[in-house]
Design a protein around this motif. Structure first.
Motif, PDB file in Angstrom:
ATOM      1  N   ALA A  59       0.823  -1.266  -0.022  1.00 50.63           N
ATOM      2  CA  ALA A  59       0.068   0.136  -0.155  1.00 50.63           C
ATOM      3  C   ALA A  59       0.954   1.333   0.151  1.00 50.63           C
ATOM      4  O   ALA A  59       0.405   2.313  -0.421  1.00 50.63           O
ATOM      5  CB  ALA A  59      -0.799  -0.139   1.070  1.00 50.63           C
ATOM      6  N   LEU A  60       1.972   1.306   0.687  1.00 51.89           N
ATOM      7  CA  LEU A  60       3.142   2.333   0.558  1.00 51.89           C
ATOM      8  C   LEU A  60       3.709   2.530  -0.658  1.00 51.89           C
ATOM      9  O   LEU A  60       3.997   3.503  -0.864  1.00 51.89           O
ATOM     10  CB  LEU A  60       3.974   2.184   2.027  1.00 51.89           C
ATOM     11  CG  LEU A  60       4.849   3.339   2.307  1.00 51.89           C
ATOM     12  CD1 LEU A  60       3.931   4.796   2.492  1.00 51.89           C
ATOM     13  CD2 LEU A  60       5.380   3.140   3.545  1.00 51.89           C
ATOM     14  N   THR A  61       4.224   1.285  -0.879  1.00 48.93           N
ATOM     15  CA  THR A  61       4.966   1.569  -2.313  1.00 48.93           C
ATOM     16  C   THR A  61       4.388   1.772  -3.322  1.00 48.93           C
ATOM     17  O   THR A  61       4.706   2.727  -4.158  1.00 48.93           O
ATOM     18  CB  THR A  61       5.664   0.027  -2.522  1.00 48.93           C
ATOM     19  OG1 THR A  61       4.607  -0.772  -2.699  1.00 48.93           O
ATOM     20  CG2 THR A  61       6.677  -0.318  -1.520  1.00 48.93           C
ATOM     21  N   ALA A  62       3.026   1.374  -3.441  1.00 48.81           N
ATOM     22  CA  ALA A  62       2.218   1.954  -4.506  1.00 48.81           C
ATOM     23  C   ALA A  62       1.837   3.558  -4.405  1.00 48.81           C
ATOM     24  O   ALA A  62       1.936   4.200  -5.323  1.00 48.81           O
ATOM     25  CB  ALA A  62       0.911   1.179  -4.467  1.00 48.81           C
ATOM     26  N   ALA A  63       1.620   3.989  -3.162  1.00 52.39           N
ATOM     27  CA  ALA A  63       1.557   5.380  -3.009  1.00 52.39           C
ATOM     28  C   ALA A  63       2.428   6.246  -3.374  1.00 52.39           C
ATOM     29  O   ALA A  63       2.343   7.447  -3.679  1.00 52.39           O
ATOM     30  CB  ALA A  63       1.089   5.421  -1.582  1.00 52.39           C
ATOM     31  N   CYS A  64       3.838   5.800  -3.001  1.00 53.59           N
ATOM     32  CA  CYS A  64       4.994   6.298  -3.447  1.00 53.59           C
ATOM     33  C   CYS A  64       5.611   6.019  -4.854  1.00 53.59           C
ATOM     34  O   CYS A  64       6.766   6.401  -5.154  1.00 53.59           O
ATOM     35  CB  CYS A  64       5.847   6.105  -2.373  1.00 53.59           C
ATOM     36  SG  CYS A  64       5.463   6.427  -0.696  1.00 53.59           S
ATOM     37  N   ALA A  65       4.727   5.345  -5.772  1.00 46.50           N
ATOM     38  CA  ALA A  65       5.219   4.878  -7.097  1.00 46.50           C
ATOM     39  C   ALA A  65       6.496   4.320  -6.948  1.00 46.50           C
ATOM     40  O   ALA A  65       7.344   4.545  -7.831  1.00 46.50           O
ATOM     41  CB  ALA A  65       5.382   6.110  -8.003  1.00 46.50           C
ATOM     42  N   VAL A  66       6.738   3.240  -5.983  1.00 52.42           N
ATOM     43  CA  VAL A  66       7.858   2.469  -5.901  1.00 52.42           C
ATOM     44  C   VAL A  66       7.739   1.007  -6.165  1.00 52.42           C
ATOM     45  O   VAL A  66       6.681   0.350  -5.974  1.00 52.42           O
ATOM     46  CB  VAL A  66       8.450   2.631  -4.355  1.00 52.42           C
ATOM     47  CG1 VAL A  66       9.643   1.409  -4.270  1.00 52.42           C
ATOM     48  CG2 VAL A  66       8.886   4.074  -4.114  1.00 52.42           C
ATOM     49  N   LYS A  67       8.572   0.237  -7.023  1.00 51.86           N
ATOM     50  CA  LYS A  67       8.254  -0.865  -7.695  1.00 51.86           C
ATOM     51  C   LYS A  67       9.277  -1.817  -6.567  1.00 51.86           C
ATOM     52  O   LYS A  67      10.280  -1.746  -6.689  1.00 51.86           O
ATOM     53  CB  LYS A  67       8.843  -1.194  -8.880  1.00 51.86           C
ATOM     54  CG  LYS A  67       8.021  -0.097  -9.963  1.00 51.86           C
ATOM     55  CD  LYS A  67       6.646  -0.433 -10.257  1.00 51.86           C
ATOM     56  CE  LYS A  67       5.922   0.354 -11.118  1.00 51.86           C
ATOM     57  NZ  LYS A  67       4.501   0.132 -11.323  1.00 51.86           N
ATOM     58  N   PRO A  68       8.640  -2.534  -5.747  1.00 50.32           N
ATOM     59  CA  PRO A  68       9.457  -3.490  -4.743  1.00 50.32           C
ATOM     60  C   PRO A  68      10.389  -4.282  -5.559  1.00 50.32           C
ATOM     61  O   PRO A  68       9.854  -4.918  -6.956  1.00 50.32           O
ATOM     62  CB  PRO A  68       8.308  -4.143  -4.404  1.00 50.32           C
ATOM     63  CG  PRO A  68       7.004  -3.429  -4.392  1.00 50.32           C
ATOM     64  CD  PRO A  68       7.259  -2.912  -5.483  1.00 50.32           C
ATOM     65  N   PHE A  69      11.592  -4.344  -5.203  1.00 51.68           N
ATOM     66  CA  PHE A  69      12.452  -5.160  -5.798  1.00 51.68           C
ATOM     67  C   PHE A  69      12.162  -6.762  -5.427  1.00 51.68           C
ATOM     68  O   PHE A  69      12.223  -7.429  -6.275  1.00 51.68           O
ATOM     69  CB  PHE A  69      13.833  -4.884  -4.950  1.00 51.68           C
ATOM     70  CG  PHE A  69      14.990  -5.566  -5.583  1.00 51.68           C
ATOM     71  CD1 PHE A  69      15.731  -5.616  -6.876  1.00 51.68           C
ATOM     72  CD2 PHE A  69      15.696  -6.764  -4.824  1.00 51.68           C
ATOM     73  CE1 PHE A  69      16.797  -6.134  -7.303  1.00 51.68           C
ATOM     74  CE2 PHE A  69      16.853  -7.318  -5.178  1.00 51.68           C
ATOM     75  CZ  PHE A  69      17.186  -6.934  -6.493  1.00 51.68           C
ATOM     76  N   PHE A  70      11.585  -7.025  -4.391  1.00 48.21           N
ATOM     77  CA  PHE A  70      11.102  -8.390  -4.097  1.00 48.21           C
ATOM     78  C   PHE A  70       9.832  -8.031  -3.451  1.00 48.21           C
ATOM     79  O   PHE A  70       9.646  -7.020  -2.556  1.00 48.21           O
ATOM     80  CB  PHE A  70      12.080  -9.169  -3.336  1.00 48.21           C
ATOM     81  CG  PHE A  70      12.560 -10.346  -3.964  1.00 48.21           C
ATOM     82  CD1 PHE A  70      11.907 -11.585  -4.309  1.00 48.21           C
ATOM     83  CD2 PHE A  70      13.927 -10.321  -4.514  1.00 48.21           C
ATOM     84  CE1 PHE A  70      12.465 -12.506  -4.813  1.00 48.21           C
ATOM     85  CE2 PHE A  70      14.471 -11.477  -5.179  1.00 48.21           C
ATOM     86  CZ  PHE A  70      13.655 -12.567  -5.239  1.00 48.21           C
ATOM     87  N   LEU A  85      -4.681  -5.385  -2.331  1.00 49.65           N
ATOM     88  CA  LEU A  85      -3.353  -5.481  -1.999  1.00 49.65           C
ATOM     89  C   LEU A  85      -2.507  -6.498  -2.836  1.00 49.65           C
ATOM     90  O   LEU A  85      -1.459  -6.137  -3.295  1.00 49.65           O
ATOM     91  CB  LEU A  85      -3.131  -5.291  -0.630  1.00 49.65           C
ATOM     92  CG  LEU A  85      -3.546  -4.115   0.220  1.00 49.65           C
ATOM     93  CD1 LEU A  85      -3.491  -4.225   1.651  1.00 49.65           C
ATOM     94  CD2 LEU A  85      -2.984  -3.020  -0.295  1.00 49.65           C
ATOM     95  N   PHE A  86      -3.122  -7.747  -2.703  1.00 46.19           N
ATOM     96  CA  PHE A  86      -2.417  -8.771  -3.238  1.00 46.19           C
ATOM     97  C   PHE A  86      -2.233  -8.546  -4.763  1.00 46.19           C
ATOM     98  O   PHE A  86      -1.090  -8.827  -5.225  1.00 46.19           O
ATOM     99  CB  PHE A  86      -2.964 -10.078  -2.834  1.00 46.19           C
ATOM    100  CG  PHE A  86      -2.148 -11.213  -3.428  1.00 46.19           C
ATOM    101  CD1 PHE A  86      -1.117 -11.671  -2.526  1.00 46.19           C
ATOM    102  CD2 PHE A  86      -2.555 -11.950  -4.517  1.00 46.19           C
ATOM    103  CE1 PHE A  86      -0.278 -12.778  -3.031  1.00 46.19           C
ATOM    104  CE2 PHE A  86      -1.806 -12.995  -4.916  1.00 46.19           C
ATOM    105  CZ  PHE A  86      -0.760 -13.422  -4.086  1.00 46.19           C
ATOM    106  N   ALA A  87      -3.208  -8.223  -5.493  1.00 44.87           N
ATOM    107  CA  ALA A  87      -3.145  -7.705  -6.749  1.00 44.87           C
ATOM    108  C   ALA A  87      -2.188  -6.704  -7.179  1.00 44.87           C
ATOM    109  O   ALA A  87      -1.376  -6.675  -8.156  1.00 44.87           O
ATOM    110  CB  ALA A  87      -4.465  -7.441  -7.517  1.00 44.87           C
ATOM    111  N   THR A  88      -2.125  -5.503  -6.215  1.00 44.33           N
ATOM    112  CA  THR A  88      -1.151  -4.527  -6.181  1.00 44.33           C
ATOM    113  C   THR A  88       0.186  -5.113  -6.246  1.00 44.33           C
ATOM    114  O   THR A  88       1.059  -4.701  -6.990  1.00 44.33           O
ATOM    115  CB  THR A  88      -1.501  -3.591  -5.351  1.00 44.33           C
ATOM    116  OG1 THR A  88      -2.584  -2.831  -5.351  1.00 44.33           O
ATOM    117  CG2 THR A  88      -0.334  -2.504  -5.372  1.00 44.33           C
ATOM    118  N   ALA A  89       0.511  -6.168  -5.287  1.00 47.74           N
ATOM    119  CA  ALA A  89       1.974  -6.753  -5.289  1.00 47.74           C
ATOM    120  C   ALA A  89       2.223  -7.447  -6.390  1.00 47.74           C
ATOM    121  O   ALA A  89       3.422  -7.466  -7.128  1.00 47.74           O
ATOM    122  CB  ALA A  89       1.721  -7.483  -4.033  1.00 47.74           C
TER     123      ALA A  89
END
Length: 262
Positions: A59-70, A85-89
């Motif tokens: 939820a936070l990475t999406a709000a900050c436009a950050v693509k998780p490395f993992f 949230l799972f779909a976002t991940a």
């Protein structure tokens, strides 16, 4: 250094190999958990670092436009409890570490690298004597299989050890990948504080932090601090309200974290 070996997941079921990505990274990494303190973390200031996200912290990475490395999720029910949230991940993450069945029927971009998780075998009696093997460290316990299951995997190709918190899996992943400084964000481990992405009206996932704190979580973190952390693998806690004692994982503030992140 944010590039892993190219292993295109062209077909579901064509998994990437944990063996191939072992010790492929260096420098700092952010482990982003879901504790309430994550709300205060300025993720955009650290967006140049690799981020290991887990469960609802996307939820936070999406709000900050950050693509998780993992992205790591060991809760098989999370997809049903928090489908958005799972779909976002799945949509945003560069790499996914999930149970094999979590990939089935999932809508995952074709270029996402998919790593299947599995638990490591409980160390045997000899490892209980020595406290370590080639791929792990464990509690030095002779006759107690339960005590020996307090362990830390250095090689996720051999599986991970469960401490009843996904943050511990993320720590094992960070070690496996070769990162040298781990900045833990939102690892409050305090059930009373809740998760930053949950509110009174929305769906709440079950939480067992209080139930497992004394028997699994704290002993596992203590083992890591005593037998894994060294000059090549250091772990820091950015949560001022974290339940983890600072003598186990030292707490630091944002100024020191920013110096490490340069």
């Amino acid at each position: 250094m944010n590039t892993l070996p190219s292993q295109r997941n062209a077909e579901r079921g064509a998994f990437s190999s944990f063996e191939a990505c072992r010790n492929s990274q260096k420098g700092p990494v952010v482990i982003l958990a879901s504790g309430a303190s994550a709300r205060q973390f300025p993720l955009r200031d650290f967006a140049h670092l690799p981020v290991i996200a887990m469960n609802g912290s996307v939820a936070l990475t999406a709000a900050c436009a950050v693509k998780p490395f993992f992205y790591v999720c060991t809760d098989k029910s999370f997809r049903d409890q928090q489908p958005e949230l799972f779909a976002t991940a799945l949509r945003d993450s560069q790499r996914l570490a999930l149970w094999p069945e979590q990939f089935v029927g999932a809508d995952i971009p074709a270029d996402t690298e998919c790593y299947p998780l599995h638990k490591a075998d409980t160390p045997g009696l000899i490892d209980g004597l020595r406290g370590h093997g080639s791929n792990h460290v464990c509690s030095r316990a002779l006759w107690s299989k339960r005590a020996r299951s307090i362990a830390f995997s250095k090689d996720l190709a051999s599986g991970y050890y469960d401490a009843r918190t996904v943050a511990y899996v993320a720590l094992q992943l960070a070690y496996h990948l070769g990162f040298e400084q781990v900045l833990m964000v939102g690892v409050d481990l305090d059930q009373s504080l809740g998760r930053f992405y949950e509110d009174d009206e929305g769906e709440h996932s079950p939480c067992g932090l209080d139930q497992h704190w004394d028997t699994r979580i704290l002993p596992s973190l203590t083992l890591m601090a005593e037998q894994v952390v060294n000059e090549h693998f250091r772990v820091y806690n950015l949560s001022a309200v974290s339940r983890i004692p600072p003598e186990i994982i030292p707490k630091i503030g944002l100024p020191e974290a920013r110096r490490m992140a340069v």
